[in-house]
Design a protein around this motif. Structure first.
Motif, PDB file in Angstrom:
ATOM      1  N   GLN A 167      55.267  48.240  37.432  1.00 37.37           N
ATOM      2  CA  GLN A 167      54.622  47.615  36.673  1.00 37.37           C
ATOM      3  C   GLN A 167      54.866  45.916  36.798  1.00 37.37           C
ATOM      4  OE1 GLN A 167      52.972  49.208  33.921  1.00 37.37           O
ATOM      5  NE2 GLN A 167      52.494  47.186  32.782  1.00 37.37           N
ATOM      6  N   VAL A 168      53.826  45.401  37.237  1.00 37.29           N
ATOM      7  CA  VAL A 168      53.829  43.967  37.372  1.00 37.29           C
ATOM      8  C   VAL A 168      53.246  42.890  36.461  1.00 37.29           C
ATOM      9  CG1 VAL A 168      54.093  44.470  40.027  1.00 37.29           C
ATOM     10  CG2 VAL A 168      51.837  44.078  39.008  1.00 37.29           C
ATOM     11  N   ALA A 169      52.515  43.574  35.492  1.00 38.75           N
ATOM     12  CA  ALA A 169      51.666  42.562  34.741  1.00 38.75           C
ATOM     13  C   ALA A 169      51.340  43.215  33.320  1.00 38.75           C
ATOM     14  CB  ALA A 169      50.517  42.250  35.322  1.00 38.75           C
ATOM     15  N   ALA A 170      51.026  42.484  32.456  1.00 38.74           N
ATOM     16  CA  ALA A 170      50.899  42.949  30.934  1.00 38.74           C
ATOM     17  C   ALA A 170      49.375  43.127  31.028  1.00 38.74           C
ATOM     18  CB  ALA A 170      50.966  41.657  29.922  1.00 38.74           C
ATOM     19  N   THR A 171      48.925  44.099  29.721  1.00 41.77           N
ATOM     20  CA  THR A 171      47.700  44.883  29.711  1.00 41.77           C
ATOM     21  C   THR A 171      46.639  43.643  29.853  1.00 41.77           C
ATOM     22  OG1 THR A 171      48.607  46.507  28.524  1.00 41.77           O
ATOM     23  CG2 THR A 171      46.450  46.127  28.343  1.00 41.77           C
ATOM     24  N   LEU A 172      45.624  43.780  30.615  1.00 36.68           N
ATOM     25  CA  LEU A 172      44.622  43.120  31.190  1.00 36.68           C
ATOM     26  C   LEU A 172      44.889  41.672  31.373  1.00 36.68           C
ATOM     27  CD1 LEU A 172      42.534  43.586  27.686  1.00 36.68           C
ATOM     28  CD2 LEU A 172      42.298  44.653  29.953  1.00 36.68           C
ATOM     29  N   THR A 192      44.799  36.679  37.990  1.00 34.86           N
ATOM     30  CA  THR A 192      45.045  36.642  36.613  1.00 34.86           C
ATOM     31  C   THR A 192      43.939  36.115  35.826  1.00 34.86           C
ATOM     32  OG1 THR A 192      46.303  34.838  36.371  1.00 34.86           O
ATOM     33  CG2 THR A 192      47.402  36.574  37.294  1.00 34.86           C
ATOM     34  N   ASP A 193      43.969  36.570  34.509  1.00 35.67           N
ATOM     35  CA  ASP A 193      43.243  36.101  33.643  1.00 35.67           C
ATOM     36  C   ASP A 193      43.333  34.532  33.163  1.00 35.67           C
ATOM     37  OD1 ASP A 193      41.128  36.964  31.401  1.00 35.67           O
ATOM     38  OD2 ASP A 193      42.661  36.100  30.059  1.00 35.67           O
ATOM     39  N   SER A 194      44.650  34.247  33.444  1.00 41.05           N
ATOM     40  CA  SER A 194      44.894  32.805  33.077  1.00 41.05           C
ATOM     41  C   SER A 194      44.439  32.112  34.319  1.00 41.05           C
ATOM     42  CB  SER A 194      46.273  32.643  33.149  1.00 41.05           C
ATOM     43  OG  SER A 194      47.168  32.915  34.219  1.00 41.05           O
ATOM     44  N   GLY A 195      43.973  32.286  35.471  1.00 40.42           N
ATOM     45  CA  GLY A 195      43.588  31.474  36.457  1.00 40.42           C
ATOM     46  C   GLY A 195      44.739  31.159  37.626  1.00 40.42           C
ATOM     47  N   ALA A 196      45.833  31.888  37.492  1.00 38.94           N
ATOM     48  CA  ALA A 196      46.727  31.929  38.458  1.00 38.94           C
ATOM     49  C   ALA A 196      46.740  32.945  39.483  1.00 38.94           C
ATOM     50  CB  ALA A 196      48.276  32.188  37.943  1.00 38.94           C
ATOM     51  N   PRO A 227      41.831  39.776  24.032  1.00 39.82           N
ATOM     52  CA  PRO A 227      41.062  41.133  24.549  1.00 39.82           C
ATOM     53  C   PRO A 227      39.512  41.134  24.230  1.00 39.82           C
ATOM     54  CG  PRO A 227      43.214  41.501  23.458  1.00 39.82           C
ATOM     55  CD  PRO A 227      42.850  40.183  23.308  1.00 39.82           C
ATOM     56  N   ARG A 228      39.067  40.464  23.160  1.00 45.70           N
ATOM     57  CA  ARG A 228      37.743  40.661  23.030  1.00 45.70           C
ATOM     58  C   ARG A 228      36.737  39.827  23.642  1.00 45.70           C
ATOM     59  NH1 ARG A 228      37.234  39.868  16.174  1.00 45.70           N
ATOM     60  NH2 ARG A 228      38.388  41.718  15.598  1.00 45.70           N
ATOM     61  N   HIS A 229      37.401  38.748  24.556  1.00 43.56           N
ATOM     62  CA  HIS A 229      36.869  38.072  25.360  1.00 43.56           C
ATOM     63  C   HIS A 229      37.372  37.921  26.908  1.00 43.56           C
ATOM     64  CE1 HIS A 229      34.113  36.380  22.167  1.00 43.56           C
ATOM     65  NE2 HIS A 229      35.186  36.284  21.541  1.00 43.56           N
ATOM     66  N   TRP A 230      37.420  39.381  27.410  1.00 45.48           N
ATOM     67  CA  TRP A 230      38.287  39.662  28.657  1.00 45.48           C
ATOM     68  C   TRP A 230      37.386  39.821  29.836  1.00 45.48           C
ATOM     69  CZ3 TRP A 230      38.630  43.270  32.351  1.00 45.48           C
ATOM     70  CH2 TRP A 230      39.791  43.044  33.260  1.00 45.48           C
ATOM     71  N   GLY A 234      38.742  31.096  32.430  1.00 42.75           N
ATOM     72  CA  GLY A 234      39.209  30.469  33.727  1.00 42.75           C
ATOM     73  C   GLY A 234      39.782  31.852  34.528  1.00 42.75           C
ATOM     74  N   ALA A 235      39.616  32.927  34.211  1.00 38.34           N
ATOM     75  CA  ALA A 235      40.011  34.133  34.963  1.00 38.34           C
ATOM     76  C   ALA A 235      39.706  33.967  36.596  1.00 38.34           C
ATOM     77  CB  ALA A 235      39.666  35.276  34.560  1.00 38.34           C
TER      78      ALA A 235
END
Length: 353
Positions: A167-172, A192-196, A227-230, A234-235
């Protein structure tokens, strides 16, 4: 419509675009008669290139990319082998012992198909989690996948045994994945969703410090997933490794950088909309990348200079780019495999490989 000319206006997501089309060619077949695919992958049989496609219920169908002919019988049985969560299988290609195998993921469990022999092998272990598959990649004899819940796993492609899972990351949090080689070590990269971009050892999934300037790609201060805009604006939605180059897409921009240093291999490739697909290529000995954009345009870029080599406007959004050579480009749009020649500018909607 007037004679052989059709004037058409598009609205909605296509914007205010108008088209003037000339019906110079006889329509070969209606769309309703064409095979529709949820995913596809390129492969080779004894050095001969082929393309495999799969629909919602399977089985896999093999095509000759030169003329679109089906090769042999379909592989697998309908409705059982290739169905994934929501009916969307993920196909990737991995080379094992000099032979190309097509990887089909169902949840977090892989199946491999030998397109040359039709042999199907499935892991004897159950899926690692019940969560929806988020991304999958293959390379260096490994299959890597991550689910929406943040579980990352790698399998040996030859034996289909789990090499490691964690388990390496959070949901989504994870939006893309790639496999590469860093100084002789197989590494798994996750966007990642954050751009990293995060780095993991392919042997045991130990997280590694990003090399060189990749360490600068971190989660922005105050970032929060929605979660509504995934995925977010910047993902890192597309991620690939080609030799010593990491290619990634975030929003409307594709970046290419050296895997060991993170130094740019060329300027950022900026698009007029979201990038939906990427594929590295080698054209005339120079590194290139093909991209698909929200404006329904396929672009081929010279990575070092950032110049476009070719631009094709297509009738539908391209979800996957399967092959790019000097003679042909093969793409998958909303269900259809399409082959484009080098001089194609506005391909008809009934084209198929």
């Amino acid at each position: 419509m007037c004679g052989s000319f059709v004037f058409a206006a598009q609205g909605g997501t296509a914007g205010t675009r108008t088209n003037l089309l000339e019906l110079t060619d006889t329509v070969a077949q209606d769309d309703k008669d064409r095979p529709r695919f949820l995913d596809a992958a390129p492969a080779g049989i004894g050095g001969r290139p082929v393309v495999l496609g799969v629909d919602r219920d399977g089985p896999l169908e093999v095509f000759d990319p030169a003329d679109g002919r089906r090769l042999g019988d379909p592989i697998g049985e309908r409705g059982t082998t290739y169905r994934s969560v929501g009916g969307y299988p993920r196909l990737r290609t991995v080379t094992v012992g000099g032979r190309d195998l097509v990887v089909v993921m169902s949840k977090l469990a892989p199946t491999t198909v030998d397109p040359g022999t039709g042999e199907i092998r499935t892991t004897i272990e159950p899926p690692l989690t019940p969560a929806v598959l988020s991304a999958v990649a293959a390379g260096n004899g490994l299959i890597a996948a991550v689910d929406a819940g943040g579980t990352l796993a790698v399998w040996d492609a030859a034996t289909l045994q789990v090499r490691a899972s964690a388990q390496v990351a959070a949901t989504l949090e994870t939006t893309s994945i790639a496999v590469g080689d860093l100084h002789g070590r197989t590494v798994v990269l996750t966007g990642t969703d954050s751009g990293a971009v995060r780095w993991f050892d392919g042997a045991d999934l130990t997280e590694l410090a990003p090399p060189g300037r990749f360490a600068e790609r971190t989660t922005p201060t105050g970032y929060a997933r929605n979660p509504r805009h995934w995925p977010g604006a910047g993902a890192v939605t597309q991620l690939d490794v080609s030799g010593t180059m990491v290619i990634s897409a975030a929003g409307d921009t594709v970046t290419c950088a050296d895997i060991a240093t993170g130094e740019p291999s060329g300027p950022p490739l900026v698009h007029p909309g979201k990038v939906w697909a990427i594929l590295p290529a080698l054209l005339d000995g120079a590194p290139a990348v093909a991209t698909s954009c929200a404006d329904h345009t396929l672009r081929i870029w010279h990575i070092t200079t950032g110049h476009t080599i070719q631009t094709l406007t297509l009738p539908r959004l391209i979800h996957r780019i399967l092959s790019v050579t000097a003679d042909q480009i093969i793409v998958l749009d909303s269900g259809y495999l399409t082959a484009l020649g080098p001089h194609t500018t506005h391909p008809p909607t009934n084209t198929q490989p």
